[in-house]
Design a protein around this motif. Structure first.
Motif, mmCIF file in Angstrom:
data_model
loop_
_atom_site.group_PDB
_atom_site.id
_atom_site.type_symbol
_atom_site.label_atom_id
_atom_site.label_comp_id
_atom_site.label_asym_id
_atom_site.label_seq_id
_atom_site.Cartn_x
_atom_site.Cartn_y
_atom_site.Cartn_z
ATOM 1 N N PRO A 267 0.794 -1.235 0.000
ATOM 2 C CA PRO A 267 0.000 0.000 0.000
ATOM 3 C C PRO A 267 0.822 1.279 0.000
ATOM 4 N N LYS A 268 2.109 1.182 0.330
ATOM 5 C CA LYS A 268 2.938 2.392 0.390
ATOM 6 C C LYS A 268 3.764 2.615 -0.876
ATOM 7 N N ALA A 269 3.486 1.836 -1.914
ATOM 8 C CA ALA A 269 4.124 2.106 -3.206
ATOM 9 C C ALA A 269 3.661 3.475 -3.701
ATOM 10 N N LYS A 270 4.449 4.077 -4.576
ATOM 11 C CA LYS A 270 4.079 5.395 -5.114
ATOM 12 C C LYS A 270 3.182 5.263 -6.341
ATOM 13 N N TYR A 271 3.593 4.406 -7.285
ATOM 14 C CA TYR A 271 2.845 4.278 -8.539
ATOM 15 C C TYR A 271 2.708 2.813 -8.942
ATOM 16 N N VAL A 272 1.723 2.564 -9.797
ATOM 17 C CA VAL A 272 1.476 1.221 -10.322
ATOM 18 C C VAL A 272 1.271 1.329 -11.825
ATOM 19 N N MET A 273 1.813 0.366 -12.553
ATOM 20 C CA MET A 273 1.526 0.259 -13.977
ATOM 21 C C MET A 273 0.887 -1.100 -14.233
ATOM 22 N N LYS A 274 -0.202 -1.107 -14.995
ATOM 23 C CA LYS A 274 -0.794 -2.361 -15.458
ATOM 24 C C LYS A 274 -0.560 -2.459 -16.955
ATOM 25 N N THR A 275 -0.034 -3.596 -17.409
ATOM 26 C CA THR A 275 0.236 -3.779 -18.824
ATOM 27 C C THR A 275 0.121 -5.260 -19.180
ATOM 28 N N LEU B 83 6.750 9.964 -14.425
ATOM 29 C CA LEU B 83 6.525 9.861 -12.984
ATOM 30 C C LEU B 83 7.446 10.752 -12.149
ATOM 31 N N LYS B 84 8.664 10.982 -12.614
ATOM 32 C CA LYS B 84 9.590 11.942 -11.991
ATOM 33 C C LYS B 84 9.773 11.691 -10.489
ATOM 34 N N PRO B 85 10.671 10.782 -10.131
ATOM 35 C CA PRO B 85 10.871 10.398 -8.723
ATOM 36 C C PRO B 85 11.226 11.549 -7.790
ATOM 37 N N THR B 86 11.786 12.626 -8.320
ATOM 38 C CA THR B 86 12.212 13.739 -7.454
ATOM 39 C C THR B 86 11.060 14.669 -7.095
ATOM 40 N N THR B 87 9.896 14.477 -7.687
ATOM 41 C CA THR B 87 8.746 15.334 -7.391
ATOM 42 C C THR B 87 7.809 14.648 -6.397
ATOM 43 N N LYS B 88 6.908 15.423 -5.824
ATOM 44 C CA LYS B 88 5.953 14.887 -4.853
ATOM 45 C C LYS B 88 4.996 13.922 -5.547
ATOM 46 N N PRO B 89 4.807 12.726 -4.996
ATOM 47 C CA PRO B 89 3.906 11.743 -5.640
ATOM 48 C C PRO B 89 2.484 12.275 -5.760
ATOM 49 N N ARG B 90 1.850 11.973 -6.865
ATOM 50 C CA ARG B 90 0.464 12.390 -7.083
ATOM 51 C C ARG B 90 -0.493 11.489 -6.309
ATOM 52 N N ARG B 91 -1.721 11.946 -6.158
ATOM 53 C CA ARG B 91 -2.798 11.164 -5.559
ATOM 54 C C ARG B 91 -3.983 11.177 -6.517
ATOM 55 N N ARG B 92 -4.782 10.095 -6.502
ATOM 56 C CA ARG B 92 -5.949 9.969 -7.370
ATOM 57 C C ARG B 92 -5.590 10.288 -8.830
ATOM 58 N N PHE C 204 -1.092 4.549 -12.683
ATOM 59 C CA PHE C 204 -1.901 5.266 -11.699
ATOM 60 C C PHE C 204 -1.162 5.333 -10.372
ATOM 61 N N SER C 205 -1.549 6.303 -9.550
ATOM 62 C CA SER C 205 -0.965 6.391 -8.216
ATOM 63 C C SER C 205 -1.485 5.226 -7.380
ATOM 64 N N ALA C 206 -0.655 4.734 -6.469
ATOM 65 C CA ALA C 206 -0.961 3.481 -5.768
ATOM 66 C C ALA C 206 -2.219 3.568 -4.912
ATOM 67 N N ASP C 207 -2.607 4.765 -4.463
ATOM 68 C CA ASP C 207 -3.827 4.889 -3.674
ATOM 69 C C ASP C 207 -5.072 4.493 -4.478
ATOM 70 N N VAL C 208 -4.982 4.612 -5.809
ATOM 71 C CA VAL C 208 -6.118 4.289 -6.673
ATOM 72 C C VAL C 208 -6.385 2.782 -6.703
ATOM 73 N N ALA C 209 -5.360 1.973 -6.452
ATOM 74 C CA ALA C 209 -5.542 0.516 -6.473
ATOM 75 C C ALA C 209 -6.605 0.082 -5.474
ATOM 76 N N GLU C 210 -6.499 0.548 -4.244
ATOM 77 C CA GLU C 210 -7.483 0.180 -3.225
ATOM 78 C C GLU C 210 -8.851 0.767 -3.555
ATOM 79 N N LEU C 211 -8.879 1.994 -4.078
ATOM 80 C CA LEU C 211 -10.148 2.632 -4.422
ATOM 81 C C LEU C 211 -10.889 1.847 -5.501
ATOM 82 N N ILE C 212 -10.163 1.415 -6.534
ATOM 83 C CA ILE C 212 -10.792 0.645 -7.611
ATOM 84 C C ILE C 212 -11.249 -0.719 -7.098
ATOM 85 N N TYR C 213 -10.405 -1.384 -6.319
ATOM 86 C CA TYR C 213 -10.772 -2.702 -5.813
ATOM 87 C C TYR C 213 -12.037 -2.635 -4.960
#
Length: 327
Positions: A169-177, A193-202, A244-253
């Motif tokens: 759950p604490k991952a920053k981003y997820v890719m599905k392919t 995704l730019k690792p040096t920037t603040k991670p996005r949400r939703r 997508f940002s990792a928070d979206v994984a739980e939201l979609i599920y």
């Protein structure tokens, strides 16, 4: 004349047979063999029916168990990116090509990337055993006990969402392919995704499609009016590759538990996003078609479709060895 004891015995047998028959036809079914089926739901007794429990009762409980899992994959360190790759049992060459090219978890020294291959269970026990042995070697396979088929691709994607929400759950981003996709990892990681920037949400992005259901029964993407009566789909990203940002994984599920299942997984994810009020962003770097190889063209994209394992190695080696060349 039959005795009272024998009559009682016959009556008992008939009662048990009737009870077993009743249970066999009334028990909820969770079978998804062939076409994706929605599990039947028990009818609640009238005294327990309330507006509250009607709203919260899961429509699709996703009652499947992990039969092959990597629950400790994220324990050591939270990854920047989790890559979920939909694959089938016989695609070992494709999985191995990805492991040795763009899906290599050790490609980046400064960020952590996790690669996972998603499967259901095959009807062939030998293939299941081969995948289990492959898992013991590479530790990058996750399997749930639904039947692996084209019509169950939605279940496969939801399994990936569930895995991220549960074990990472604490991952920053997820890719599905998919396993026939080439991914330009430099563009994905550093330009998008730019690792040096603040991670996005939703956040959700890919090749956005605005379309409607195909009613031609001969089509691979046929959608019946019974399953989806509307004339338009909500915007959705091609299932060949989206991020997508990792928070979206739980939201979609969690949203999927209360959303009627459709066998077109990318359309279904779009339905869940609409319920969540999340709008997918268009990104022209995601290509859902095959593109003739050119070093300069492939340097500009994020994904390319319909790439064989042999092409995967050739493209990766060429791009890796010619980073100094300008376009």
């Amino acid at each position: 004349m039959p005795s009272k004891v024998s009559c009682l015995y016959v009556l008992t047998v008939v009662c048990w047979a009737s009870a077993l028959w009743y249970l066999s036809i009334s028990r909820p079914s969770s079978s998804y063999v062939g076409q994706l089926a929605v599990p039947a739901r028990k009818t609640a007794k009238s005294k327990n029916v309330t507006f509250s429990n009607i709203r919260t009762r899961p429509l699709n409980p996703h009652a499947f168990d992990f039969v092959v899992n990597e629950p400790k994959k994220c324990e050591a360190d939270d990854p920047f990116l989790v890559i979920l790759i939909s694959t089938t049992h016989k695609e070992f060459d494709a999985r191995q090509a990805i492991r040795e090219t763009w899906g290599d978890e050790s490609t980046f020294a400064d960020i952590r990337v996790i690669t996972l291959f998603l499967l259901g269970k095959n009807t062939d026990a030998v293939l299941n055993q081969m995948v289990e042995q492959e898992s013991q070697i590479f530790h990058d396979i996750v399997v749930e006990d639904f039947v692996d088929s084209y019509h169950n691709l939605t279940l496969k994607t939801l399994m990936g969402m569930r895995w991220v929400a549960t074990y990472c759950p604490k991952a920053k981003y997820v890719m599905k392919t998919d396993s026939d996709i080439f991914v330009n990892m430099d563009n994905l990681v550093y330009k998008l995704l730019k690792p040096t920037t603040k991670p996005r949400r939703r956040y959700f992005t890919g090749y956005v499609i605005n379309g409607g259901p195909i009613r031609d029964m001969r089509s691979k993407w046929y959608m019946s009016r019974d399953l989806y009566p509307d004339s338009k789909y909500p915007p959705f990203c091609s299932g060949t590759g989206y991020v997508f940002s990792a928070d979206v994984a739980e939201l979609i599920y969690k949203t999927s538990l209360h959303t009627r299942l459709l066998h077109l997984e990318d359309v279904y994810v779009g339905l869940c996003l609409r319920k969540l009020g999340i709008h997918p962003f268009q990104n022209s770097g995601f290509n859902h078609w095959k593109m003739a190889y050119s070093l300069c063209r492939y340097r500009r994209v994020i994904t390319v479709h319909q790439i064989s394992p042999e092409e995967m190695h050739r493209i990766w080696n060429d791009m890796s060895s010619k980073k100094h060349l300008r376009c």
